[in-house]
Design an enzyme around this catalytic site. Structure first.
Site, short mmCIF file in Angstrom:
data_model
loop_
_atom_site.label_atom_id
_atom_site.label_comp_id
_atom_site.label_asym_id
_atom_site.label_seq_id
_atom_site.Cartn_x
_atom_site.Cartn_y
_atom_site.Cartn_z
N ASN A 152 0.89 -1.02 0.13
CA ASN A 152 0.08 -0.13 -0.08
C ASN A 152 0.91 1.36 -0.15
O ASN A 152 0.44 2.05 -0.62
CB ASN A 152 -1.01 0.09 1.24
CG ASN A 152 -1.92 -1.12 1.17
OD1 ASN A 152 -2.03 -1.81 0.25
ND2 ASN A 152 -2.80 -1.25 2.28
N SER A 185 -6.92 12.14 -48.77
CA SER A 185 -8.21 11.40 -48.39
C SER A 185 -7.89 9.89 -49.60
O SER A 185 -7.55 10.33 -50.55
CB SER A 185 -9.35 12.01 -49.27
OG SER A 185 -10.57 11.29 -49.43
N ASN A 224 -6.00 16.88 -45.35
CA ASN A 224 -6.97 17.25 -44.04
C ASN A 224 -5.83 17.55 -42.89
O ASN A 224 -4.82 16.99 -42.56
CB ASN A 224 -7.45 15.96 -43.68
CG ASN A 224 -8.55 15.57 -44.83
OD1 ASN A 224 -9.01 16.65 -45.22
ND2 ASN A 224 -9.08 14.29 -45.20
N GLU A 229 -7.31 17.59 -35.50
CA GLU A 229 -8.57 16.97 -35.24
C GLU A 229 -8.31 15.90 -34.12
O GLU A 229 -9.12 15.82 -33.29
CB GLU A 229 -9.27 16.58 -36.39
CG GLU A 229 -9.78 17.10 -37.34
CD GLU A 229 -10.17 16.74 -38.90
OE1 GLU A 229 -11.19 16.41 -38.86
OE2 GLU A 229 -9.08 16.60 -39.32
N TYR A 255 -6.35 2.29 2.26
CA TYR A 255 -6.18 1.68 1.08
C TYR A 255 -7.41 0.82 0.69
O TYR A 255 -7.84 0.11 1.40
CB TYR A 255 -4.92 0.91 0.80
CG TYR A 255 -4.80 0.15 -0.36
CD1 TYR A 255 -4.05 1.11 -1.53
CD2 TYR A 255 -5.06 -1.03 -0.64
CE1 TYR A 255 -4.05 0.47 -2.76
CE2 TYR A 255 -5.10 -1.42 -2.05
CZ TYR A 255 -4.41 -0.93 -3.04
OH TYR A 255 -4.54 -1.16 -4.44
N GLN A 267 -6.26 0.81 -7.43
CA GLN A 267 -5.49 0.33 -8.28
C GLN A 267 -5.97 0.93 -9.87
O GLN A 267 -4.92 0.69 -10.83
CB GLN A 267 -5.55 -1.35 -8.51
CG GLN A 267 -4.59 -1.87 -9.64
CD GLN A 267 -4.76 -3.47 -9.17
OE1 GLN A 267 -4.00 -3.80 -8.22
NE2 GLN A 267 -5.33 -4.28 -10.00
N LYS A 271 -4.02 3.97 -12.34
CA LYS A 271 -2.77 4.01 -12.99
C LYS A 271 -3.20 4.04 -14.48
O LYS A 271 -2.72 4.82 -15.22
CB LYS A 271 -1.77 2.69 -12.75
CG LYS A 271 -0.99 3.13 -11.54
CD LYS A 271 -0.30 1.92 -11.09
CE LYS A 271 -1.07 1.08 -10.04
NZ LYS A 271 -2.00 1.62 -8.72
#
Ligand code: ARG
Length: 463
Positions: free
Chosen positions: A111, A278, A286, A291, A318, A323, A326
């Site tokens: 922990n 494209s 593009n 974007e 804890y 967990q 992360k």
């Protein structure tokens, strides 16, 4: 599976689905170097305090260093069947040096170990994000330097407002990024606090020297309460929040770039290496990077929401829910770093179409305020000047003129106060440069802003 390190009480092997469900090694392995650094500091301190023999501490430290090298070189493969990176390293150590290895976990719990590892990992990542922000700031300062006299329309409601320069426009984003940098400094300060020694939740009866561990790992503070030490994830949430704000800024900037690349604006052209085609429309170019930055912003916000929601009902201390922190924070960091890096290159290589900007700027009568101000300087009351200027705009539109091309006789038919000086007054670059107020778009103000960015970066480098 009966050989789990914690399997003392358990009579049965863990169900294989439970093992997978419980395991975090698929994502926490990336903290291995920090996990080992933390264990080295812990073992060193245990030896110094006489909690374990000095010779055993030395043996543990030496082997941990080898394990770190072996993982880095690929000589040692991470076992993804292990429960987490902490267990993996400890098991490997014990495999290599036997009984002595089993002494490492004295006065420690996973922990406080995981709380330490994340802080170590995030401290480094915060600095890496800040380096990328610094690079973007430098790129903006460079582009701004090249465009101090590049007049473009400034907008409100996405309607033409008043003329500015491209330099002034993008320097607004530099200010946002400076604040992002400062927010990350602030997060760093609270991340930089050493939790080891909190143990499972109630610290320990062993005479640990927590300040020594902090010193060995370069922490500037030590957590004050063991229960908080193992269950605080505020710094993770703060980081996700700072990254979300940063991404929001990049997303707004991306939106501008997407608009500017359209043929309706045509203010900039992206380099071929930073735009895509494209598969069906041969003429296309593009702004995918911009974007995607805009798109990934939603994802980073999602990570922040994950973290806030994950923590909201957790009692002390804890809980395994934690967990889940992360994957969310790693995702937020990875994507923010990627976006910063690519955005910087995209901006750096983009070509600014100064002619197109000026042409559009001239069409919007953005110098109307300056025309009115001209009459005011000649002695007219602002309200009268405002009205006459409005009539002039209407006349120009009807007769296909702009202020710059309207004949003097036409001006004078509205007011005898007009003379040749009106043309200088409505010249767009003149309009911009007369806005000399501190923080305004004039050349001198923009130079001051660019200087400020360089100063800011320089101070940080030498701090
Ligand atoms: N893998 C765990 C985490 O990331 C480490 C701590 C586990 N502690 C425990 N008592 N199960 O949170």
């Amino acid at each position: 599976m009966a050989d789990k390190m914690w399997s003392g009480r358990s009579k049965k092997a863990l169900d294989s689905r439970v093992n997978d469900f419980n395991s975090s090694i698929s994502f926490d392995w990336r903290m291995y170097a920090w996990d080992i650094a933390g264990s080295i500091a812990h073992a060193t301190m245990l030896g110094e305090q006489g909690i374990i023999a000095k010779t055993e501490a030395d043996k543990i430290v030496a082997e941990l260093e080898k394990i770190r090298e072996d993982i880095a070189s690929g000589a040692l493969q991470i076992d993804f069947e292990a429960e987490d990176i902490h267990m993996f390293v400890e098991a490997e150590l014990t495999k290599r040096i036997g009984e002595t290895g089993k002494r490492l976990h004295t006065a420690r719990s996973r922990n406080d170990q995981v709380a330490l590892d994340i802080r170590l990992y995030l401290r480094e990542e915060i600095r890496l994000v800040q380096e990328l922000i610094a690079n973007l700031l430098a790129a903006i300062a460079d582009k701004a330097s090249d465009n101090i006299r590049t007049v473009m329309p400034g907008f409100t409601h996405l309607q033409h407002g008043q003329p500015v320069t491209f330099a002034h426009y993008i320097l607004a984003y530099a200010q946002m990024l400076r604040r992002d940098m400062e927010r990350l400094d602030d997060v760093y300060m609270r991340t930089d606090c050493m939790p080891l020694g909190s143990c499972a939740l109630a610290a320990t009866t062993y005479p640990l020297n927590r300040h020594r561990v902090a010193e060995l790992l370069g922490f500037s503070a030590v957590t004050e309460n063991s229960m908080d030490g193992v269950s605080d994830r505020d710094f993770v949430i703060e980081l996700a929040s700072a990254l979300s704000i940063l991404m929001m800024h990049l997303s707004r900037f991306s939106e501008e770039i997407i608009l500017w690349c359209s043929s309706e604006f045509a203010f900039i052209e992206l380099d071929d290496a930073f735009s895509t085609g494209s598969s069906i429309m041969p003429q296309k170019k593009n702004p995918d990077i911009a974007e995607l930055v805009r798109g990934k912003t939603g994802r980073v916000y999602g990570d922040l929401t994950t973290l806030l929601t994950m923590m909201k009902n957790l009692p002390l201390a804890y809980n395994k829910d934690m967990q889940e922190d992360k994957e969310a924070i790693f995702d937020a960091i990875d994507n923010t770093k990627l976006c910063l890096e690519l955005f910087t290159k995209m901006l750096d290589t983009a070509v600014v179409r100064a002619d197109a900007m000026l042409e559009v700027a001239k069409k919007g009568f953005m110098n109307a305020t300056d025309c009115a101000d001209y009459l005011v300087r000649k002695g007219m009351a602002f309200r009268d000047a405002y009205k006459i200027t409005g009539q002039l705009v209407a006349y120009c539109i009807e007769n296909h003129y702009i202020f710059e091309t309207l004949p003097l006789e036409a001006y004078q038919s509205y007011s005898p106060l007009f003379d040749e000086g009106i043309y200088a007054a409505v010249d767009l670059i003149h309009c911009v440069n007369e806005r000399k107020v501190y923080g305004g778009p004039s050349e001198e103000s923009v130079l001051r802003q660019i200087d400020g960015i360089h100063q800011f970066l320089n101070d940080r480098e030498h701090a």
